[in-house]
Motif scaffolding. Structure first.
Motif, PDB file in Angstrom:
ATOM      1  N   ILE A  27     134.436  30.082 -36.946  1.00 52.79           N
ATOM      2  CA  ILE A  27     134.255  29.508 -35.725  1.00 52.79           C
ATOM      3  C   ILE A  27     132.707  29.132 -35.937  1.00 52.79           C
ATOM      4  N   ASP A  28     132.556  27.832 -36.041  1.00 56.05           N
ATOM      5  CA  ASP A  28     131.056  26.991 -36.050  1.00 56.05           C
ATOM      6  C   ASP A  28     130.581  26.706 -34.717  1.00 56.05           C
ATOM      7  N   VAL A  29     129.515  27.296 -34.205  1.00 59.40           N
ATOM      8  CA  VAL A  29     129.233  27.040 -32.823  1.00 59.40           C
ATOM      9  C   VAL A  29     128.378  26.023 -32.520  1.00 59.40           C
ATOM     10  N   ARG A  30     127.911  25.257 -33.613  1.00 58.39           N
ATOM     11  CA  ARG A  30     127.088  24.109 -33.602  1.00 58.39           C
ATOM     12  C   ARG A  30     127.516  22.835 -33.031  1.00 58.39           C
ATOM     13  N   GLU A  31     126.802  22.135 -32.610  1.00 54.42           N
ATOM     14  CA  GLU A  31     127.069  20.412 -31.975  1.00 54.42           C
ATOM     15  C   GLU A  31     127.951  19.706 -33.115  1.00 54.42           C
ATOM     16  N   PRO A  32     128.974  19.046 -32.736  1.00 58.14           N
ATOM     17  CA  PRO A  32     129.823  18.449 -33.645  1.00 58.14           C
ATOM     18  C   PRO A  32     128.821  17.384 -34.475  1.00 58.14           C
ATOM     19  N   MET A  33     127.623  16.870 -34.267  1.00 63.27           N
ATOM     20  CA  MET A  33     127.057  15.901 -35.257  1.00 63.27           C
ATOM     21  C   MET A  33     126.387  17.186 -36.128  1.00 63.27           C
ATOM     22  N   GLU A  34     125.988  18.149 -35.801  1.00 68.30           N
ATOM     23  CA  GLU A  34     125.342  19.208 -36.850  1.00 68.30           C
ATOM     24  C   GLU A  34     126.550  19.484 -37.830  1.00 68.30           C
ATOM     25  N   TYR A  35     127.472  19.901 -37.169  1.00 69.07           N
ATOM     26  CA  TYR A  35     128.814  20.291 -37.949  1.00 69.07           C
ATOM     27  C   TYR A  35     129.434  19.328 -38.921  1.00 69.07           C
ATOM     28  N   ALA A  36     129.267  18.049 -38.513  1.00 67.19           N
ATOM     29  CA  ALA A  36     129.554  17.018 -39.373  1.00 67.19           C
ATOM     30  C   ALA A  36     128.806  16.893 -40.767  1.00 67.19           C
ATOM     31  N   SER A  43     136.168  25.618 -41.564  1.00 66.31           N
ATOM     32  CA  SER A  43     135.875  26.387 -40.065  1.00 66.31           C
ATOM     33  C   SER A  43     136.095  25.442 -38.924  1.00 66.31           C
ATOM     34  N   LEU A  44     136.253  25.942 -37.895  1.00 67.97           N
ATOM     35  CA  LEU A  44     136.757  25.235 -36.468  1.00 67.97           C
ATOM     36  C   LEU A  44     135.539  25.157 -35.745  1.00 67.97           C
ATOM     37  N   ASN A  45     135.042  23.791 -35.396  1.00 67.42           N
ATOM     38  CA  ASN A  45     133.967  23.595 -34.516  1.00 67.42           C
ATOM     39  C   ASN A  45     134.271  23.730 -32.992  1.00 67.42           C
ATOM     40  N   VAL A  46     133.567  24.792 -32.558  1.00 69.68           N
ATOM     41  CA  VAL A  46     133.818  25.069 -30.995  1.00 69.68           C
ATOM     42  C   VAL A  46     132.204  25.309 -30.696  1.00 69.68           C
ATOM     43  N   PRO A  47     131.659  24.125 -30.107  1.00 66.19           N
ATOM     44  CA  PRO A  47     130.178  24.232 -29.650  1.00 66.19           C
ATOM     45  C   PRO A  47     129.999  25.469 -28.542  1.00 66.19           C
ATOM     46  N   LEU A  48     128.450  26.347 -28.809  1.00 63.33           N
ATOM     47  CA  LEU A  48     128.477  27.306 -27.988  1.00 63.33           C
ATOM     48  C   LEU A  48     128.796  26.928 -26.581  1.00 63.33           C
ATOM     49  N   ARG A  50     131.156  25.516 -25.342  1.00 60.28           N
ATOM     50  CA  ARG A  50     132.541  25.682 -24.813  1.00 60.28           C
ATOM     51  C   ARG A  50     133.280  26.947 -25.181  1.00 60.28           C
ATOM     52  N   ILE A  51     132.546  27.770 -25.937  1.00 55.18           N
ATOM     53  CA  ILE A  51     133.006  28.887 -26.426  1.00 55.18           C
ATOM     54  C   ILE A  51     133.844  29.951 -25.510  1.00 55.18           C
ATOM     55  N   THR A  52     133.392  30.088 -24.424  1.00 54.03           N
ATOM     56  CA  THR A  52     134.240  30.841 -23.693  1.00 54.03           C
ATOM     57  C   THR A  52     135.547  30.405 -22.870  1.00 54.03           C
ATOM     58  N   GLU A  53     135.405  28.825 -23.076  1.00 55.51           N
ATOM     59  CA  GLU A  53     136.897  28.230 -22.679  1.00 55.51           C
ATOM     60  C   GLU A  53     137.718  27.866 -23.491  1.00 55.51           C
ATOM     61  N   ALA A  54     137.275  27.960 -24.672  1.00 57.95           N
ATOM     62  CA  ALA A  54     138.368  27.388 -25.918  1.00 57.95           C
ATOM     63  C   ALA A  54     139.190  28.310 -26.360  1.00 57.95           C
ATOM     64  N   ASP A  55     140.337  27.440 -26.706  1.00 62.24           N
ATOM     65  CA  ASP A  55     141.350  28.528 -27.325  1.00 62.24           C
ATOM     66  C   ASP A  55     141.230  28.927 -28.713  1.00 62.24           C
ATOM     67  N   LEU A  56     140.647  30.115 -28.803  1.00 61.36           N
ATOM     68  CA  LEU A  56     140.246  30.533 -30.459  1.00 61.36           C
ATOM     69  C   LEU A  56     141.426  31.402 -31.218  1.00 61.36           C
ATOM     70  N   PRO A  57     141.314  30.854 -32.304  1.00 54.35           N
ATOM     71  CA  PRO A  57     142.476  31.596 -33.167  1.00 54.35           C
ATOM     72  C   PRO A  57     142.387  32.872 -32.933  1.00 54.35           C
ATOM     73  N   ARG A  58     143.689  33.665 -33.169  1.00 54.75           N
ATOM     74  CA  ARG A  58     143.980  35.031 -33.024  1.00 54.75           C
ATOM     75  C   ARG A  58     143.618  35.717 -34.258  1.00 54.75           C
ATOM     76  N   ASN A  69     121.122  32.091 -34.222  1.00 54.36           N
ATOM     77  CA  ASN A  69     120.711  32.379 -32.700  1.00 54.36           C
ATOM     78  C   ASN A  69     121.745  31.905 -31.874  1.00 54.36           C
ATOM     79  N   ARG A  70     122.700  30.782 -32.033  1.00 51.89           N
ATOM     80  CA  ARG A  70     123.749  30.374 -31.233  1.00 51.89           C
ATOM     81  C   ARG A  70     124.753  31.304 -31.620  1.00 51.89           C
ATOM     82  N   SER A  71     125.042  31.725 -32.797  1.00 53.66           N
ATOM     83  CA  SER A  71     126.299  32.545 -32.909  1.00 53.66           C
ATOM     84  C   SER A  71     126.080  34.011 -32.521  1.00 53.66           C
TER      85      SER A  71
END
Length: 176
Positions: A27-36, A43-48, A50-58, A69-71
């Motif tokens: 899970i890459d927690v950077r912003e979409p611009m950085e991820y791109a 990897s799946l892009n889920v910005p920091l 939104r991390i607690t609301e996201a439907d993360l993989p099992r 730092n963000r991770s």
């Protein structure tokens, strides 16, 4: 990689091995611009933010950002929330992955990194101020002072207004 309340760290090589064996998801927690601009393939892009609301993989997850730092913050938030699966943080962030000689995927529509955009804009404004102060009116030199003061403020405070403005520009809107 065990699930405990302590932060777990994983090296780039260990992550590469576990990815090859499909034992973890990244899970890459950077912003979409950085991820791109460059990320670990698959990897799946889920910005920091939104991390607690996201439907993360099992299953086991490894959180990644640029510096770690963000991770680390995302890992702490998920642990505090009682995330049910094992969590780890990539030691050294994406630079450690690249230094290990591992591949990074870059999206075709990726804008220039934000810091390069700031350098281009600030340098252009300083040159414009110098040219206009010599050709149009001496008062244009104030533009170079303003940009210089802004860069000093950004360095001291960690807040860069120009970067914030540039991030809002249409060319920096990345749809994944």
């Amino acid at each position: 990689m065990t699930h405990t309340s302590a932060q777990q760290r994983i090296s780039a090589r260990d992550l590469a091995d576990q990815l090859a064996e499909q034992r973890v998801k990244v899970i890459d927690v950077r912003e979409p611009m950085e991820y791109a601009g460059g990320h670990i393939a698959g990897s799946l892009n889920v910005p920091l933010s939104r991390i607690t609301e996201a439907d993360l993989p099992r299953g086991p997850l490894v959180l990644v950002c640029h510096s770690g730092n963000r991770s680390a913050r995302a890992l702490a938030q998920l642990l505090q929330q009682g995330h049910p699966h094992p969590l780890s943080d990539l030691e050294g962030g994406l630079p450690a992955w690249q230094q290990a000689g591992l591949p990074v995927r870059r999206l075709k529509n990726a804008p220039l990194p934000l810091m390069r955009q700031v350098q281009i804009a600030a340098g252009s404004l300083v040159l414009l101020g110098l040219i206009l102060s010599n050709v149009v009116a001496p008062a244009w030199i104030l533009l170079t002072w303003f940009v210089g003061a802004g860069l000093v403020f950004a360095g001291v405070s960690g807040f860069c207004g120009m970067a914030r403005l540039l991030a809002l520009m249409p060319w920096n809107k990345v749809s994944l």
